[in-house]
Design a protein around this motif. Structure first.
Motif, PDB file in Angstrom:
ATOM      1  N   SER A  41       2.255  10.693  -0.301  1.00  0.00           N
ATOM      2  CA  SER A  41       2.984  10.324   0.897  1.00  0.00           C
ATOM      3  C   SER A  41       2.865  11.374   1.882  1.00  0.00           C
ATOM      4  N   GLY A  42       2.729  11.133   3.250  1.00  0.00           N
ATOM      5  CA  GLY A  42       2.576  12.126   4.353  1.00  0.00           C
ATOM      6  C   GLY A  42       0.942  12.176   4.888  1.00  0.00           C
ATOM      7  N   PHE A  43       0.060  11.488   3.893  1.00  0.00           N
ATOM      8  CA  PHE A  43      -1.372  11.666   4.125  1.00  0.00           C
ATOM      9  C   PHE A  43      -1.949  10.115   4.537  1.00  0.00           C
ATOM     10  N   GLU A  44      -1.059   9.382   5.021  1.00  0.00           N
ATOM     11  CA  GLU A  44      -1.438   7.979   5.375  1.00  0.00           C
ATOM     12  C   GLU A  44      -2.491   8.080   6.442  1.00  0.00           C
ATOM     13  N   ASP A  45      -2.003   8.894   7.422  1.00  0.00           N
ATOM     14  CA  ASP A  45      -3.055   8.725   8.822  1.00  0.00           C
ATOM     15  C   ASP A  45      -4.272   9.696   8.705  1.00  0.00           C
ATOM     16  N   ARG A  46      -4.440  10.438   7.331  1.00  0.00           N
ATOM     17  CA  ARG A  46      -5.741  11.256   7.569  1.00  0.00           C
ATOM     18  C   ARG A  46      -6.730  10.299   6.955  1.00  0.00           C
ATOM     19  N   TYR A  47      -8.112  10.882   7.392  1.00  0.00           N
ATOM     20  CA  TYR A  47      -9.402  10.389   7.191  1.00  0.00           C
ATOM     21  C   TYR A  47      -9.840  11.006   5.749  1.00  0.00           C
ATOM     22  N   PRO A  48     -10.772  10.287   5.044  1.00  0.00           N
ATOM     23  CA  PRO A  48     -11.148  10.901   3.867  1.00  0.00           C
ATOM     24  C   PRO A  48     -11.724  12.188   3.966  1.00  0.00           C
TER      25      PRO A  48
ATOM     26  N   VAL B   3      -1.760  10.878 -14.178  1.00  0.00           N
ATOM     27  CA  VAL B   3      -1.247   9.675 -13.185  1.00  0.00           C
ATOM     28  C   VAL B   3      -1.551   8.357 -13.792  1.00  0.00           C
ATOM     29  N   LEU B   4      -2.714   8.277 -14.160  1.00  0.00           N
ATOM     30  CA  LEU B   4      -3.363   6.969 -14.745  1.00  0.00           C
ATOM     31  C   LEU B   4      -2.272   6.413 -16.056  1.00  0.00           C
TER      32      LEU B   4
ATOM     33  N   GLN C 131      -9.677  10.676  -4.757  1.00  0.00           N
ATOM     34  CA  GLN C 131      -9.484   9.841  -6.010  1.00  0.00           C
ATOM     35  C   GLN C 131      -8.303   9.073  -5.999  1.00  0.00           C
ATOM     36  N   ARG C 132      -7.137   9.844  -5.918  1.00  0.00           N
ATOM     37  CA  ARG C 132      -6.002   9.148  -5.710  1.00  0.00           C
ATOM     38  C   ARG C 132      -5.825   7.853  -4.814  1.00  0.00           C
ATOM     39  N   VAL C 133      -6.617   7.958  -3.543  1.00  0.00           N
ATOM     40  CA  VAL C 133      -6.808   7.017  -2.471  1.00  0.00           C
ATOM     41  C   VAL C 133      -7.312   5.753  -3.271  1.00  0.00           C
ATOM     42  N   GLY C 134      -8.456   6.095  -4.090  1.00  0.00           N
ATOM     43  CA  GLY C 134      -9.327   5.016  -4.708  1.00  0.00           C
ATOM     44  C   GLY C 134      -8.403   4.311  -5.652  1.00  0.00           C
ATOM     45  N   LEU C 135      -7.562   5.030  -6.345  1.00  0.00           N
ATOM     46  CA  LEU C 135      -6.669   4.535  -7.394  1.00  0.00           C
ATOM     47  C   LEU C 135      -5.599   3.679  -6.713  1.00  0.00           C
ATOM     48  N   ALA C 136      -4.995   4.380  -5.600  1.00  0.00           N
ATOM     49  CA  ALA C 136      -3.902   3.336  -4.793  1.00  0.00           C
ATOM     50  C   ALA C 136      -4.521   2.233  -4.258  1.00  0.00           C
ATOM     51  N   ARG C 137      -5.670   2.167  -3.663  1.00  0.00           N
ATOM     52  CA  ARG C 137      -6.474   0.744  -3.264  1.00  0.00           C
ATOM     53  C   ARG C 137      -6.437  -0.017  -4.223  1.00  0.00           C
ATOM     54  N   ALA C 138      -7.051   0.291  -5.478  1.00  0.00           N
ATOM     55  CA  ALA C 138      -7.240  -0.664  -6.932  1.00  0.00           C
ATOM     56  C   ALA C 138      -5.922  -1.171  -7.228  1.00  0.00           C
ATOM     57  N   LEU C 139      -4.746  -0.394  -7.186  1.00  0.00           N
ATOM     58  CA  LEU C 139      -3.468  -0.724  -7.497  1.00  0.00           C
ATOM     59  C   LEU C 139      -2.775  -1.757  -6.778  1.00  0.00           C
ATOM     60  N   THR C 140      -3.073  -1.384  -5.221  1.00  0.00           N
ATOM     61  CA  THR C 140      -2.508  -2.282  -4.363  1.00  0.00           C
ATOM     62  C   THR C 140      -3.137  -3.870  -4.502  1.00  0.00           C
TER      63      THR C 140
ATOM     64  N   ALA D 149       0.982  -1.035   0.193  1.00  0.00           N
ATOM     65  CA  ALA D 149       0.033  -0.136  -0.217  1.00  0.00           C
ATOM     66  C   ALA D 149       0.749   1.354   0.184  1.00  0.00           C
ATOM     67  N   GLN D 150       1.873   1.312   0.697  1.00  0.00           N
ATOM     68  CA  GLN D 150       2.857   2.296   0.943  1.00  0.00           C
ATOM     69  C   GLN D 150       3.439   2.616  -0.435  1.00  0.00           C
ATOM     70  N   ARG D 151       3.844   1.800  -1.361  1.00  0.00           N
ATOM     71  CA  ARG D 151       4.324   2.052  -2.560  1.00  0.00           C
ATOM     72  C   ARG D 151       3.436   2.794  -3.376  1.00  0.00           C
ATOM     73  N   TRP D 152       2.094   2.434  -3.252  1.00  0.00           N
ATOM     74  CA  TRP D 152       1.157   3.013  -4.301  1.00  0.00           C
ATOM     75  C   TRP D 152       0.752   4.162  -3.821  1.00  0.00           C
ATOM     76  N   ILE D 153       0.805   4.380  -2.558  1.00  0.00           N
ATOM     77  CA  ILE D 153       0.433   5.778  -1.993  1.00  0.00           C
ATOM     78  C   ILE D 153       1.406   6.791  -2.450  1.00  0.00           C
ATOM     79  N   ASP D 154       2.471   6.360  -2.362  1.00  0.00           N
ATOM     80  CA  ASP D 154       3.624   7.220  -2.831  1.00  0.00           C
ATOM     81  C   ASP D 154       3.527   7.624  -4.243  1.00  0.00           C
ATOM     82  N   ARG D 155       3.264   6.432  -4.940  1.00  0.00           N
ATOM     83  CA  ARG D 155       3.335   6.800  -6.588  1.00  0.00           C
ATOM     84  C   ARG D 155       2.105   7.628  -6.857  1.00  0.00           C
ATOM     85  N   VAL D 156       0.907   7.469  -6.156  1.00  0.00           N
ATOM     86  CA  VAL D 156      -0.125   8.498  -6.497  1.00  0.00           C
ATOM     87  C   VAL D 156      -0.028   9.858  -5.772  1.00  0.00           C
ATOM     88  N   GLY D 157       1.153   9.926  -5.303  1.00  0.00           N
ATOM     89  CA  GLY D 157       1.216  11.426  -4.606  1.00  0.00           C
ATOM     90  C   GLY D 157       0.805  11.681  -3.224  1.00  0.00           C
TER      91      GLY D 157
END
Length: 352
Positions: A156-163, A207-208, A172-181, A146-154
């Motif tokens: 990083s640093g927002f891991e502990d935030r809520y939607p 990004v896509l 939408q970046r979270v949605g994409l990271a989730r799909a890629l993970t 997950a961390q790899r894709w969070i970094d890739r979709v830009g």
């Protein structure tokens, strides 16, 4: 790596109690309005045949009510087909039993929705690992992925935030990271960027495209926006009233619209950003050497015009991937092709 395309064959969806009973009637020409008025059934999809090549982006477009969201939901069988086949990796998704279907949904497909569909009580990181949690993957491994894709979709640093602490584009970046993970072969994107502001939307398209260049997933992308379809689609399929009207590359559709409906769509397109040099070049005649600047056949007319203007050249020769000269173009021809929309009628008359 994705290795299989999706083949959709003779797919029908008739919503109602006895949809199957009306397939023959629809096949023989019963209209959508007659079906609903006389029989109280709704025609969702009519005889859809489309090949979605492996490792490429197929865009399905149409206005609302055209059947595009119904179509994408057949691929992971969120909607049951009335009849037809959806073949992936030699198996018909329509015939899968519950266990096979669950396995297919969990491991082979991932979906990105317009409304993000994030879990509000889970952080960015927890949303991203959600699919792997369901698969029973150990937390240490899933967090790393997950961390790899969070970094890739830009993100990083927002891991502990809520939607609710994120903007629409970030959600939408979270949605994409989730799909890629999830590491699924098939990425289903249903109007994924439609709710975003135009600039953020273009950003997410980029990004896509970057990620797709690396991963080569089999992506099915739904949109009602032709510019988005042309930018993203290796192949575009256009639906209207549940029927396939035209499919092909963006070039095919812009240059040879199948009917007035599609002509109206493509009329506003910035042709210079879509049409490529190889489409308009003249073949090199016998004994004629290449003249002017060498430009790749895949270059768009707009970029070619810029290159030629800045080099102060009015002619160019077109080269293939191996660098071999295959044709010639001149600036005047490029500009003419950028500004002359061919209506499908004049194109058809010329063809006849």
């Amino acid at each position: 790596m994705a290795s299989h395309g999706i083949e959709i064959k003779n797919l029908y969806k008739i919503f109602g109690q006895n949809g199957r009973d009306y397939i023959d009637a629809v096949h023989q020409g019963m209209s959508k309005s007659e079906l609903i008025e006389k029989h109280g059934h709704v025609l969702g999809l009519k005889d859809i045949n489309i090949s979605m090549p492996a490792g490429s982006i197929t865009v399905v477009m149409g206005l609302s009510g055209s059947g595009k969201s119904t179509l994408i939901r057949h691929i992971n069988r969120l909607i049951e087909p009335t009849s037809g086949e959806l073949i992936y990796d030699g198996a018909d998704i329509c015939q899968m039993n519950e266990t096979a279907l669950r396995d297919f949904r969990r491991h082979k497909t991932a979906m990105v929705f317009q409304k993000f569909a994030l879990l509000p009580h889970r952080t960015v990181l927890e949303n991203t690992v959600y699919g792997l949690d369901i698969q029973g993957v150990a937390r240490a491994e899933s967090t790393q992925k997950a961390q790899r894709w969070i970094d890739r979709v830009g993100l990083s640093g927002f891991e502990d935030r809520y939607p609710n602490q994120l903007s629409g584009g970030m959600q939408q970046r979270v949605g994409l990271a989730r799909a890629l993970t999830n590491d699924a072969d098939i990425l289903l994107m249903d109007e994924a960027y439609s709710a975003l502001d135009p600039l953020i939307r273009v950003d997410m398209q980029s990004v896509l495209l970057e990620i797709q260049a690396e991963l080569k997933k089999t992506v099915v992308f739904i949109t009602h926006d032709l510019d988005e379809a042309l930018r993203l689609g290796d192949k575009i399929a256009i639906l209207r009233d549940g029927q396939m009207i035209q499919q092909g590359t963006g070039q095919d559709i812009v240059l040879n619209p199948a009917d007035d409906y599609i002509s109206a769509f493509v009329k506003e397109v910035n042709r210079g950003r879509v049409i490529r040099l190889e489409t308009i070049m003249r073949a090199l005649g016998p004994g004629l050497g290449p003249e002017g600047l060498p430009l790749p056949g895949t270059m768009t007319l707009e970029n070619a015009a810029k290159e030629m203007t800045s080099a102060n050249q009015t002619t160019a020769h077109v080269i293939d991937q191996a660098g071999k000269p295959v044709g010639s173009v001149d600036l005047q021809g490029i500009i003419a092709a950028m500004v002359t929309p061919t209506s499908h009628k004049s194109a058809r008359m010329a063809a006849e």
